[in-house]
Design an enzyme around this catalytic site. Structure first.
Site, short mmCIF file in Angstrom:
data_model
loop_
_atom_site.label_atom_id
_atom_site.label_comp_id
_atom_site.label_asym_id
_atom_site.label_seq_id
_atom_site.Cartn_x
_atom_site.Cartn_y
_atom_site.Cartn_z
N LYS A 189 115.72 -11.82 2.69
CA LYS A 189 114.48 -11.45 3.37
C LYS A 189 114.58 -11.78 4.86
CE LYS A 189 112.23 -15.88 2.29
NZ LYS A 189 111.06 -16.53 1.70
N TYR A 232 111.02 -18.89 37.92
CA TYR A 232 109.59 -18.63 38.05
C TYR A 232 108.79 -19.93 38.22
CZ TYR A 232 110.06 -13.70 36.73
OH TYR A 232 110.37 -12.37 36.70
#
Length: 820
Positions: A491, A715
């Site tokens: 999964k 940033y």
């Protein structure tokens, strides 16, 4: 190799049941790798994690009629055409046959051992000597107790030299390999860490490895390897042999000095027999330089003039230790095995191609096979037979020799004299939804073809080691009773690793079930050709029709889902459709609780549409010792409730509760099946060192720059240079799965032997690291997690679990699968 069954009976000391004599020209030990039938002999080898006897029925139905076994199958009367050679130990029998075969040849045999570099040295010796000798060698790195006899059985009268590598992991193994290889000339590379866990120290391991040379005339080694040198000099037998040593210092038969010529070449200056010369090799890394010197020393020890090999050394090829599987253009899958080409490695590569069930069309792009020792007609006849047996649909031959043998191939074919001709004629739209194997000799530069066929992606990739995945599967298999089934969880893109790529290898390894979270994951696997039973753990009503269409089996966890699915099955006129009942034993998630079981039994007894295939539950904390009492309560509760259900029905019902940690820590809870999830992908609750790393997230340094004291990086100016520093920019960011919480020194990346801190905020597509004082350059490989920095360490830094790290790697990161 051609022997009569009657000959083999005598050679291996077997009892023969069947008595239908015939020729044997192929030996098989893996029931999945059938490439020929009536003349094949299958050795049913039994080990800790496998038993070849289980597959005799299947093999007989597929045309195999000759078997070496330790006992007759109970139903052996069902195989009227079969020959059974009964022995005490099938591995011993295989090795006896190889010993006998080896004694049939008198030409020189080189034996190579050591901790590292065996395969590369062997391949380079083949490269250096192939113009002078017709050599036979191990395919790939077939150097084990099974791989060596299979390799020696390749010896034939058309060859006049052999080179075999031998690897060991336990004391006592090398004596057996020595009897099989019986090398006249021996070479030991070095002694290091690999397989050290089974030896008391390096000295013991070196002593064991040197046993390969007990019958050799010449022994080649590095005098700088102090343990090896001392053992040889002090051994009463080895010290009397013709010894040939090399050293970077002095006093050896071959004395060397090295210097880097440019960014990708090294010059090796050497003195041999008072002669001073030099060679250049196209490598600069320490390991490759050492391997090249080993090869040079052996050339000298065999009394060849090393100067005559200068050009060959300049052309030493990279040794492809692995096949890579990558996503290609137009929904293709590309298998790149394009650094060497011979019949044995072609067979291995074709077997891997055959596992790619996601495509109906299979194409092979194949170059001339060089220095085979066979006529072109004979060689390409064998190639054509191989391609036909593996059901290859299209063959593209590149090279003058294969092109002249075009009539041998009955597939859809194209032929070109050169790679350049193919590249000129290349049409992208001609390659759609197919599995493509690239198999070419180094001289044909198939990397140019690979570039055209691969889907373009940025430089951050997630490498998936399929050998490691299989290793981990076998680690857990070894902890199970022989009858216990395995359900492998795939999964969430197989915990981030991929879809059909992982399912294919698990199906090939014969797991019993696959588990997915949602129906669409199961549908994708079915569409990719996966036939293994698939359980959907979170079925939704709007996907029931798809589940039925694709034979997906639902988890049933409450009466509402039971009624809805029953109605859909009834509507589709199915009978006895398999379902899997989930019991809640304390996790308080999905599942029927104890007081609902009688009603559940009653409803299912009344149903003709459904049948219970399995009953299961979920352990909440099997990986934490502090909760062991609760875990044992869960197991007891499950045993009682599942027994209640099982006794109410006549059909066999599988019971399962254990996950990866449960397999390791609660062997009493195996029941009929276990569910293997995170352990398959390399994370253990108890024995992390026993598991192999499957996934490596890696990138590349794309720029190095200087930042002055007081400047800021990234940033929001969060990265501040408190001194002049050197930084590297790496194209991996939070959009790739690099968690932004690792910004500003909280996380580190591994580059060229250094763990370097992330500086400033992680950006969407890149990050910056402080590499001040480190030997790091543009183009260097960057590891986010892998062997060098484990996913568990990264998870601990973030205060999370490895599951989240794995599943956070975004789909834009290219997955590259490789198999050694």
């Amino acid at each position: 190799m051609i022997y009569k069954v009657s000959q083999i009976e005598e050679i291996i000391g077997a009892k023969w049941v069947g008595k239908t004599d015939g020729d044997i020209n192929t030996v098989l030990i893996d029931s999945r790798n059938i490439i020929s039938s009536p003349n094949t002999l299958f050795f049913a080898i039994r080990g800790q994690r496998h038993d070849g006897h289980k597959f005799i029925d299947d093999l007989y139905n597929r045309g195999i009629v000759n078997f070496v076994v330790e006992f007759l199958p109970d139903n052996h009367f069902s195989f009227p055409k079969a020959n059974f050679l009964i022995v005490n130990n099938t591995l011993d029998a295989l090795q006896k046959l190889a010993v006998y075969h080896r004694q049939s040849f008198s030409y020189p045999v080189i034996g190579v051992t050591g901790s590292n570099g065996k395969t590369i040295v062997k391949e380079w010796l083949f490269h250096l000597l192939q113009d002078k000798k017709q050599l036979v060698r191990n395919p790939k790195s077939y150097n084990s107790q099974v791989g060596v006899p299979l390799s020696v059985l390749l010896m034939d009268s058309k060859s006049d030299m052999a080179v075999f590598e031998a690897g060991i992991s336990l004391p006592g193994e090398m004596e057996r390999l020595q009897q099989i290889i019986q090398p006249n000339i021996g070479l030991i590379t070095n002694i290091g860490e690999p397989h050290q866990e089974n030896f008391t120290d390096y000295t013991q391991k070196a002593r064991e490895k040197l046993k390969l040379f007990s019958g050799s005339d010449i022994v080649v080694y590095s005098k700088d390897q102090e343990i090896i040198h001392n053992l040889i000099q002090n051994d009463p037998e080895l010290s009397k042999k013709q010894l040939f040593s090399w050293s970077r210092n002095s006093g050896a038969e071959l004395n060397v000095k090295t210097k880097q010529v440019d960014f990708n070449r090294t010059q090796i200056d050497f003195q041999y027999k008072k002669q001073k010369e030099s060679i250049i090799i196209p490598f600069t890394d320490k390991a490759s330089v050492e391997d090249a010197i080993h090869a040079l020393a052996l050339i000298c020890a065999m009394n060849y003039d090393p100067v005559a090999f200068k050009h060959k050394f300049e052309l030493l090829p990279p040794v492809a230790m692995r096949m890579e599987l990558k996503k290609g253009i137009n929904n293709c899958t590309i298998i790149n095995d394009s650094y060497n080409s011979d019949l044995n490695s072609l067979s291995i590569a074709l077997n891997y191609l055959d596992q790619q069930n996601q495509h109906k069309l299979k194409t092979v792009i194949l170059s001339d096979i060089l220095q085979s020792g066979k006529s072109d007609e004979e060689l390409y006849k064998e190639v054509a037979i191989l391609l036909k047996k593996f059901k290859v649909d299209k063959v593209i031959g590149i090279g003058k020799s294969i092109s002249k043998q075009a009539d041998q191939f009955n597939q859809d074919t194209l032929f070109y004299n050169t790679t350049e001709e193919f590249l000129t004629d290349f049409i992208k739209d001609a390659y759609v939804d197919q599995a493509i194997l690239l198999k070419g000799s180094r001289d044909f530069s198939f990397e140019k073809i690979s570039i055209l066929l691969e889907e373009k992606a940025h430089r951050t990739v997630l490498e998936i080691n399929l050998n490691a995945l299989v290793h981990n599967l076998n680690y857990f298999r070894a902890k199970l009773k022989p009858e216990t089934k395995i359900m492998a969880m795939v999964k969430a893109l197989s915990y981030g690793s991929g879809t059909f790529e992982i399912a294919n290898i698990l199906q090939y390894q014969r797991v019993d079930y696959l588990g997915v979270a949602f129906a669409d994951e199961g549908v994708a696997l079915r569409e990719a050709g996966i036939k293994t039973p698939i359980i959907v753990m979170n079925p939704e009503q709007n996907s029931f029709d798809l589940m039925l269409k694709h034979k997906l089996e639902p988890e049933i966890y409450n009466f509402k889902v039971l009624e809805e699915f029953k109605n859909q099955v009834e509507k589709g006129k199915f009978k006895k459709y398999p379902i899997h009942i989930k019991i809640d034993t304390g996790m308080n998630r999905l599942g029927f609780v104890s007081h609902e079981i009688p009603k559940l039994i009653e409803q299912l007894k009344e149903s003709k549409e459904l049948t219970i295939s399995s009953v299961f539950s979920h352990l909440a904390a099997s990986d934490e010792e502090v909760h062991d009492r609760f875990t044992k309560q869960q197991i007891k509760c499950f045993d009682e409730l599942s027994t209640q259900i099982k006794k109410s029905f006549k059909n066999p019902i599988i019971r399962h509760i254990s996950n990866s940690a449960g397999i390791e820590r609660f062997p009493e809870a195996q029941f009929d099946m276990v569910r293997l999830g995170i352990g398959l992908y390399g994370v253990s609750a108890t024995n992390q060192d026993e598991l192999a790393v499957v996934s490596t997230l890696k990138s590349t340094v794309i720029q190095v720059k200087q930042v002055t004291k007081g400047a800021t990086v990234g940033y929001n100016r969060q990265g501040k240079a408190d001194k002049d520093m050197t930084i590297a920019i790496v194209p991996v960011g939070y959009a790739d799965g690099l968690n932004r919480k690792l910004s500003n020194g909280n996380g580190k990346l591994y580059i060229n032997g250094f763990l370097v801190p992330i500086i400033g905020n992680i950006c969407m597509d890149m990050c910056m690291v402080d590499i001040t004082g480190c030997n790091i350059h543009e183009g260097d490989e960057v590891i986010v997690f892998g062997k060098e920095q484990s996913v568990t360490e990264l998870a601990n830094t973030l205060g999370t679990i490895p599951y989240e790290i794995f599943t956070s790697v975004s789909s834009r990161v290219k997955r590259v699968y490789f198999q050694e």
